[in-house]
Design a protein around this motif. Structure first.
Motif, PDB file in Angstrom:
ATOM      1  N   THR A  25      10.528 120.867   2.785  1.00  0.00           N
ATOM      2  CA  THR A  25      10.185 119.973   1.683  1.00  0.00           C
ATOM      3  C   THR A  25      10.862 120.430   0.396  1.00  0.00           C
ATOM      4  O   THR A  25      11.441 119.619  -0.336  1.00  0.00           O
ATOM      5  CB  THR A  25       8.656 119.920   1.493  1.00  0.00           C
ATOM      6  N   ALA A  28      14.540 119.662   0.600  1.00  0.00           N
ATOM      7  CA  ALA A  28      14.815 118.232   0.427  1.00  0.00           C
ATOM      8  C   ALA A  28      14.741 117.833  -1.043  1.00  0.00           C
ATOM      9  O   ALA A  28      15.507 116.979  -1.497  1.00  0.00           O
ATOM     10  CB  ALA A  28      13.838 117.402   1.242  1.00  0.00           C
ATOM     11  N   ILE A  29      13.845 118.450  -1.792  1.00  0.00           N
ATOM     12  CA  ILE A  29      13.729 118.140  -3.215  1.00  0.00           C
ATOM     13  C   ILE A  29      14.880 118.768  -3.996  1.00  0.00           C
ATOM     14  O   ILE A  29      15.505 118.122  -4.840  1.00  0.00           O
ATOM     15  CB  ILE A  29      12.369 118.631  -3.758  1.00  0.00           C
ATOM     16  N   TYR A  31      17.864 120.112  -2.770  1.00  0.00           N
ATOM     17  CA  TYR A  31      19.187 119.750  -2.265  1.00  0.00           C
ATOM     18  C   TYR A  31      19.104 118.475  -1.425  1.00  0.00           C
ATOM     19  O   TYR A  31      19.096 118.552  -0.194  1.00  0.00           O
ATOM     20  CB  TYR A  31      19.781 120.870  -1.400  1.00  0.00           C
ATOM     21  N   PRO A  32      19.046 117.315  -2.085  1.00  0.00           N
ATOM     22  CA  PRO A  32      18.988 116.076  -1.288  1.00  0.00           C
ATOM     23  C   PRO A  32      20.230 115.963  -0.399  1.00  0.00           C
ATOM     24  O   PRO A  32      21.302 116.436  -0.742  1.00  0.00           O
ATOM     25  CB  PRO A  32      18.985 114.973  -2.337  1.00  0.00           C
ATOM     26  N   GLU A  33      20.055 115.332   0.733  1.00  0.00           N
ATOM     27  CA  GLU A  33      21.175 115.219   1.656  1.00  0.00           C
ATOM     28  C   GLU A  33      21.364 113.779   2.089  1.00  0.00           C
ATOM     29  O   GLU A  33      20.468 112.963   1.963  1.00  0.00           O
ATOM     30  CB  GLU A  33      20.956 116.099   2.881  1.00  0.00           C
ATOM     31  N   THR A  34      22.525 113.519   2.604  1.00  0.00           N
ATOM     32  CA  THR A  34      22.791 112.210   3.186  1.00  0.00           C
ATOM     33  C   THR A  34      22.725 112.360   4.701  1.00  0.00           C
ATOM     34  O   THR A  34      23.117 113.392   5.246  1.00  0.00           O
ATOM     35  CB  THR A  34      24.183 111.692   2.781  1.00  0.00           C
ATOM     36  N   THR A  45      18.610 113.463   9.516  1.00  0.00           N
ATOM     37  CA  THR A  45      18.490 114.315   8.339  1.00  0.00           C
ATOM     38  C   THR A  45      17.973 115.675   8.809  1.00  0.00           C
ATOM     39  O   THR A  45      17.695 115.874   9.992  1.00  0.00           O
ATOM     40  CB  THR A  45      17.509 113.715   7.322  1.00  0.00           C
TER      41      THR A  45
END
Length: 90
Positions: A25, A28-29, A31-34, A45
């Protein structure tokens, strides 16, 4: 909760799962990823790959118990390499 037969290994297992979810979590906050497409030809993801890893590891451990009956250390090692493969190629 005596009927659940909580032991230290069981508690450690659930703490590790909870810790992993917290780390993912935060990642994800921070280092957002595609989504990316791997060998399964579906977009995944980090969280998807974690779910696939946990599900596959559960099946590996169940198969290990059912087919071999050997100590679970071997299943842990197989699950570790499975996790590396999932995060690398899926």
């Amino acid at each position: 909760m005596d009927w659940m037969a909580w032991t230290w290994p069981t508690a450690v297992f659930f703490l590790i799962i909870a810790g992993t979810l917290i780390v993912f979590t935060v990642l994800a906050i921070k280092y957002p990823e595609t989504p990316r497409t791997g060998v399964l030809r579906i977009e995944t993801t980090r969280g998807d790959r974690l779910f696939i890893t946990l599900l596959g590891s559960a099946f590996i451990n169940l198969a290990w118990l059912g087919l071999l009956g050997a100590p679970q250390w071997g299943a842990l090692i197989v699950s570790f390499f499975y996790a590396i493969a999932v995060f690398r190629w899926v």
